[in-house]
Design a protein around this motif. Structure first.
Motif, short mmCIF file in Angstrom:
data_model
loop_
_atom_site.label_atom_id
_atom_site.label_comp_id
_atom_site.label_asym_id
_atom_site.label_seq_id
_atom_site.Cartn_x
_atom_site.Cartn_y
_atom_site.Cartn_z
N PRO A 52 -7.07 -1.16 58.15
CA PRO A 52 -8.49 -1.20 58.06
C PRO A 52 -8.69 -2.34 56.74
N GLY A 53 -10.03 -2.81 57.02
CA GLY A 53 -10.56 -3.73 56.00
C GLY A 53 -9.96 -5.19 56.27
N GLU A 54 -9.48 -5.27 57.50
CA GLU A 54 -8.80 -6.66 57.93
C GLU A 54 -7.71 -7.08 56.93
N LYS A 55 -6.88 -6.01 56.75
CA LYS A 55 -5.67 -6.21 56.12
C LYS A 55 -4.46 -6.11 56.96
N VAL A 56 -3.66 -6.84 56.49
CA VAL A 56 -2.26 -7.01 57.45
C VAL A 56 -0.85 -6.54 56.76
N ARG A 57 -0.03 -5.95 57.19
CA ARG A 57 1.37 -6.09 56.81
C ARG A 57 2.32 -6.52 57.59
N LEU A 58 3.05 -7.52 57.19
CA LEU A 58 4.07 -8.29 58.27
C LEU A 58 5.10 -7.12 58.63
N LYS A 59 5.52 -7.17 59.69
CA LYS A 59 6.66 -6.49 60.36
C LYS A 59 7.99 -7.15 60.68
N LEU A 60 7.73 -8.42 60.42
CA LEU A 60 8.99 -9.26 60.86
C LEU A 60 10.16 -8.98 59.79
N SER A 61 11.55 -8.85 60.32
CA SER A 61 12.58 -8.56 59.59
C SER A 61 13.10 -9.71 58.91
N ARG A 62 13.82 -9.75 57.79
CA ARG A 62 14.22 -10.74 57.11
C ARG A 62 15.20 -11.64 58.06
N ASN A 63 15.76 -11.15 59.05
CA ASN A 63 16.73 -12.02 59.87
C ASN A 63 15.94 -12.31 61.11
N PHE A 64 14.51 -12.31 61.19
CA PHE A 64 13.69 -12.48 62.33
C PHE A 64 14.15 -13.96 62.97
N GLN A 65 14.18 -14.13 64.13
CA GLN A 65 14.48 -15.54 64.74
C GLN A 65 13.72 -15.71 66.08
N TRP A 66 13.18 -16.85 66.18
CA TRP A 66 12.43 -16.97 67.79
C TRP A 66 13.68 -16.90 68.73
N GLN A 67 13.24 -16.80 70.08
CA GLN A 67 13.95 -16.95 71.15
C GLN A 67 14.86 -18.26 71.25
N ILE A 108 -10.38 -11.22 64.81
CA ILE A 108 -10.20 -9.66 64.85
C ILE A 108 -9.37 -9.58 66.14
N GLN A 109 -9.56 -10.33 67.31
CA GLN A 109 -8.82 -10.28 68.42
C GLN A 109 -7.46 -10.72 68.34
N ASN A 110 -7.53 -11.75 67.38
CA ASN A 110 -6.02 -12.49 66.99
C ASN A 110 -5.11 -11.41 66.45
N LEU A 111 -5.69 -10.51 65.42
CA LEU A 111 -5.07 -9.48 64.70
C LEU A 111 -4.61 -8.49 65.60
N VAL A 112 -5.23 -7.82 66.45
CA VAL A 112 -5.19 -6.87 67.29
C VAL A 112 -3.88 -7.30 68.51
N GLU A 113 -3.79 -8.65 68.75
CA GLU A 113 -2.81 -9.24 69.49
C GLU A 113 -1.41 -9.27 68.97
N LEU A 114 -1.83 -9.61 67.56
CA LEU A 114 -0.66 -9.64 66.77
C LEU A 114 0.10 -8.69 66.42
N ASP A 115 -0.83 -7.66 66.21
CA ASP A 115 -0.33 -6.19 66.10
C ASP A 115 0.38 -5.57 67.32
N ARG A 116 -0.20 -6.04 68.30
CA ARG A 116 0.50 -5.61 69.89
C ARG A 116 1.71 -5.99 69.89
N MET A 117 2.06 -7.52 69.42
CA MET A 117 3.34 -8.18 69.42
C MET A 117 4.40 -7.54 68.49
N ARG A 118 3.73 -6.83 67.49
CA ARG A 118 4.77 -6.03 66.14
C ARG A 118 4.98 -7.44 65.37
N ILE A 119 4.28 -8.07 65.29
CA ILE A 119 4.35 -9.18 64.10
C ILE A 119 3.51 -8.62 62.98
#
Length: 257
Positions: free
Chosen positions: A143-158, A127-138
């Motif tokens: 609710p219900g420990e479901k997630v939706r990805l927010k990364l764009s198709r052209n996402f890239q690491w620094q 749960i803490q991991n999910l909260v942190e990844l939400d904060r990072m906008r990943i």
């Protein structure tokens, strides 16, 4: 059919999205210049001014094996999605292996329950991991420990950022600890004398192979977890010969690329 008036009004965003896709696939200004049969300086000017015709945008799309409609979709998705993380967020990921693992698996379309069933991560820690990844906008943590990805198709690491440095460090020490003779494994090595033009042609083929890998990856996301397994490829090309050979080369015969 995409209305031309829409495309022209969104031209700047289209060009910025295209530039990000080219960078993601390792396509340089020089490769674009050769493809369009214009000078590299002209290509740089086109990208800085966004003064592309739709026809030229379509032509450049060929370099990353996408249609204009795919570019428009990537652009629209990018307006609402995350295209890159901050350096601080990447540092946070590599400093917390369970968090990094959770991010990696969610990006590869694992569910939270699948992660908990397969890895030794406490539910409260998850749960803490999910909260942190939400904060990072990943992800969006729903609710219900479901997630939706927010990364764009052209996402890239620094570029050369904490994530890339982390994986580069472990590729040579871990990835190549194999004889590559087991099912699903293959290692190829080729070495020879190539011209600059041939080297660039190889780079272009490698970027197309990466795009093909990404296409297969997206297509396989609909399969059950039991039908998929983690697969990694390393693609590289560089002007290089054995250092022990280069040590014998006369100083005046040193090669420059």
């Amino acid at each position: 059919m995409i209305p031309l008036v829409f495309l022209m009004s969104q031209r700047k965003q289209l060009v910025q999205t295209l530039k990000a896709l080219l960078r993601q696939h390792g396509v340089t200004y020089r490769i674009v210049a050769q493809h369009l049969q214009i000078s590299e300086a002209s290509v740089k000017r086109l990208f800085s001014t966004c003064d592309f015709t739709i026809e030229r945008i379509e032509k450049v799309c060929e370099l990353v094996s996408i249609e204009l409609s795919d570019l428009v979709m990537a652009m629209q998705e990018g307006l609402l999605s995350t295209s890159e993380l901050s350096v601080e967020s990447e540092k946070a990921l590599v400093s917390d292996i369970p968090l990094l693992l959770t991010a990696h698996l969610l990006i590869n379309k694992w569910t939270v329950n699948q992660i908990l069933s397969n890895y030794d991560i406490d539910r409260l820690d998850m749960i803490q991991n999910l909260v942190e990844l939400d904060r990072m906008r990943i992800i969006d943590y729903l609710p219900g420990e479901k997630v939706r990805l927010k990364l764009s198709r052209n996402f890239q690491w620094q570029e050369n950022g904490p994530i890339q440095q982390f994986f580069n460090k472990h590729i040579s020490s871990e990835f190549f600890k194999s004889t590559f003779d087991q099912p699903g494994e293959l290692r190829l090595f080729a070495s020879g004398m190539l011209s600059k033009t041939s080297n660039q042609a190889i780079q272009h083929r490698l970027t197309r192979l990466q795009a093909f890998f990404d296409e297969l990856h997206r297509g396989d996301e609909v399969l059950e977890m039991e039908q998929r397994y983690g697969t990694s490829i390393v693609l590289a090309v560089r002007p290089w010969s054995l250092p022990m050979f280069e040590a014998l080369r006369k100083p005046e015969r040193q090669k420059t690329f």
